[in-house]
Write a protein that holds these residues in place. Structure first.
Motif, mmCIF file in Angstrom:
data_model
loop_
_atom_site.group_PDB
_atom_site.id
_atom_site.type_symbol
_atom_site.label_atom_id
_atom_site.label_comp_id
_atom_site.label_asym_id
_atom_site.label_seq_id
_atom_site.Cartn_x
_atom_site.Cartn_y
_atom_site.Cartn_z
ATOM 1 N N SER A 106 0.058 -11.338 -10.976
ATOM 2 C CA SER A 106 -0.437 -10.238 -10.160
ATOM 3 C C SER A 106 0.548 -10.021 -9.025
ATOM 4 N N ALA A 107 1.006 -8.794 -8.855
ATOM 5 C CA ALA A 107 1.984 -8.529 -7.803
ATOM 6 C C ALA A 107 1.945 -7.064 -7.408
ATOM 7 N N ARG A 108 2.370 -6.797 -6.198
ATOM 8 C CA ARG A 108 2.487 -5.408 -5.760
ATOM 9 C C ARG A 108 3.613 -5.356 -4.744
ATOM 10 N N SER A 109 4.462 -4.342 -4.848
ATOM 11 C CA SER A 109 5.476 -4.209 -3.814
ATOM 12 C C SER A 109 5.618 -2.751 -3.400
ATOM 13 N N GLY A 110 5.890 -2.570 -2.119
ATOM 14 C CA GLY A 110 6.072 -1.230 -1.573
ATOM 15 C C GLY A 110 7.288 -0.573 -2.221
ATOM 16 N N PHE A 111 7.188 0.717 -2.522
ATOM 17 C CA PHE A 111 8.272 1.409 -3.217
ATOM 18 C C PHE A 111 8.121 2.905 -2.991
ATOM 19 N N ASP A 112 9.199 3.553 -2.583
ATOM 20 C CA ASP A 112 9.168 4.999 -2.339
ATOM 21 C C ASP A 112 9.516 5.723 -3.643
ATOM 22 N N ALA A 113 8.475 5.991 -4.444
ATOM 23 C CA ALA A 113 8.702 6.518 -5.796
ATOM 24 C C ALA A 113 9.348 7.899 -5.783
ATOM 25 N N ALA A 114 8.867 8.793 -4.914
ATOM 26 C CA ALA A 114 9.425 10.148 -4.893
ATOM 27 C C ALA A 114 10.879 10.108 -4.438
#
Ligand SMILES: [Zn+2]
Length: 383
Positions: A106-114
């Motif tokens: 389980s993981a989540r990381s901030g990312f500026d997709a646009a």
């Protein structure tokens, strides 16, 4: 073997596996009785499932003291890695589990997709999948949750990511070398809520993402629509004279209830979580402007909710994303507005999701598991 027999065989393998998933360890006789299949058929199916490593023998059944002791059977699949990924406007999340639903990653990381553009997003998804695989072992399949219109592995339109007509499944499959599926984020989150969320088992419910995208469960099944596009609730035109939406139209519901509506000035460098925390602190400190803005968003949430209630008569509307984080401020005005506007609003409760940002990726991993339970033979490598 004819196609008909192959299909029958696949369906029978699936029935046995699902029985073991739902009932835990049992005897072969239990499986014979529950599935209505012939004893010899069950025996042969078990042999095949064991060779695939999906069923293991366990303990000794004591039922019936006569004859040889029989060994019980149980779902195994601990080596089957199902990975769900989610890409959203400002983060990428992953949830990995085995066939029995045991969480492996389980993981989540901030990312500026646009900002990253499509190729940057693709690289980030590949990076996350490899990170997961390093921990979970080989992946049996991947499903990616995307905030947009999805059809047969392609993303037709994802306004908040700036994607149009991208063949995401094909491109990821080429990179990862495993089966890849793509689904709408709200639909996948709704499936996760239905199986393991705060309103689990509620056969008529709606799930809303923090941008008001909807996943609609009717009579225990996800409502898909003719093209699989149902649930685009964020683009319900609730205020025709309102602000411009990312989809190019005006006055969509998400322009009234999305985080940007609550905090138009905050969209700069601060990440969404920091913004939500700041809003929560300001509200706790009694800041009038913040409290007014929260009440206003709550009312719009209830107004849109009343449309969904009139259409689908759900027993619960489960709100995720930032709605869940600010639930104590948003839900009371939303519930009041919903009851005021909906014809049958009194029996629908708005509740905050407890799955947090995991909902969509968890639902995506669940879809991989479902695909394997439907057709365990997909685990046999082609060629
Ligand atoms: Zn829109």
């Amino acid at each position: 073997m004819t196609t008909g027999r192959a299909t029958l065989r696949r369906d029978n393998l699936s029935r046995v596996l699902r029985h073991l998933r739902d009932h835990g360890t049992c005897s072969r006789a239990d499986v014979v009785e529950a599935t209505g299949l012939h004893r010899a058929t069950v025996s042969s199916l078990m042999t095949e499932l064991m060779s695939l490593g999906l069923v293991r023998e366990e303990g000794t059944s004591t039922a019936g003291a006569i004859g040889r002791p029989r060994r019980d059977v149980a779902l195994d699949g601990s080596h089957v890695g199902a990975l769900g990924l989610e890409i959203n406007v400002d983060y990428v999340a992953a949830h990995g589990c085995d066939l029995g639903g045991r969480v492996l990653f389980s993981a989540r990381s901030g990312f500026d997709a646009a900002g990253a553009g499509f190729s940057g997003c693709l690289s980030e998804l590949v990076r996350m999948a490899r990170l997961a695989s390093a921990e979970m072992g080989p992946l049996a399949g991947v499903v990616v949750a995307v905030p947009g219109l999805v059809s047969e592995g392609a993303v037709t339109f994802a306004p908040n990511l700036g994607w149009r007509d991208v063949r995401l499944a094909d491109l990821l499959r080429a990179e990862l070398g495993v089966t890849v599926g793509v689904g709408n984020d709200a639909n996948l989150a709704a499936l996760a809520e239905y199986t393991s969320g705060v309103a689990a088992g509620t056969s008529d419910m709606v799930y809303l993402t923090g941008e008001a995208g909807g996943g609609i469960i009717v009579d225990g099944r996800l409502l898909r629509g003719a093209d699989g596009f149902s649930g685009e609730t964020g683009h319900l035109p609730v205020d025709p004279g309102g602000a411009r939406c990312g989809c190019g139209r005006t006055g969509c519901w998400e322009t009234k209830v999305g985080l940007a509506a609550l905090d138009p000035a905050g969209a700069t460098a601060m990440g969404p979580e920091a913004r939500v925390n700041q809003i929560a602190s300001a509200a706790a400190a009694g800041d009038t402007r913040t409290l007014d803005a929260l009440a206003e968003v709550g009312r719009w949430l209830g107004l849109g909710g009343s449309i969904l209630v009139n259409l689908f008569n759900p027993r619960a509307i489960v709100v995720g994303g930032y709605f869940a984080q600010l639930a104590s401020r948003l839900i009371p005005p939303a519930q009041a507005e919903l009851e005021r506007r909906a014809v049958a609003g009194g029996r629908c409760t708005i509740v905050a999701s407890e799955l947090g940002f995991e909902a969509a990726s968890r639902g995506a991993a669940g879809m991989v598991v479902d695909q394997i339970l439907d057709d365990p033979l997909i685990l046999i490598p082609a060629g």
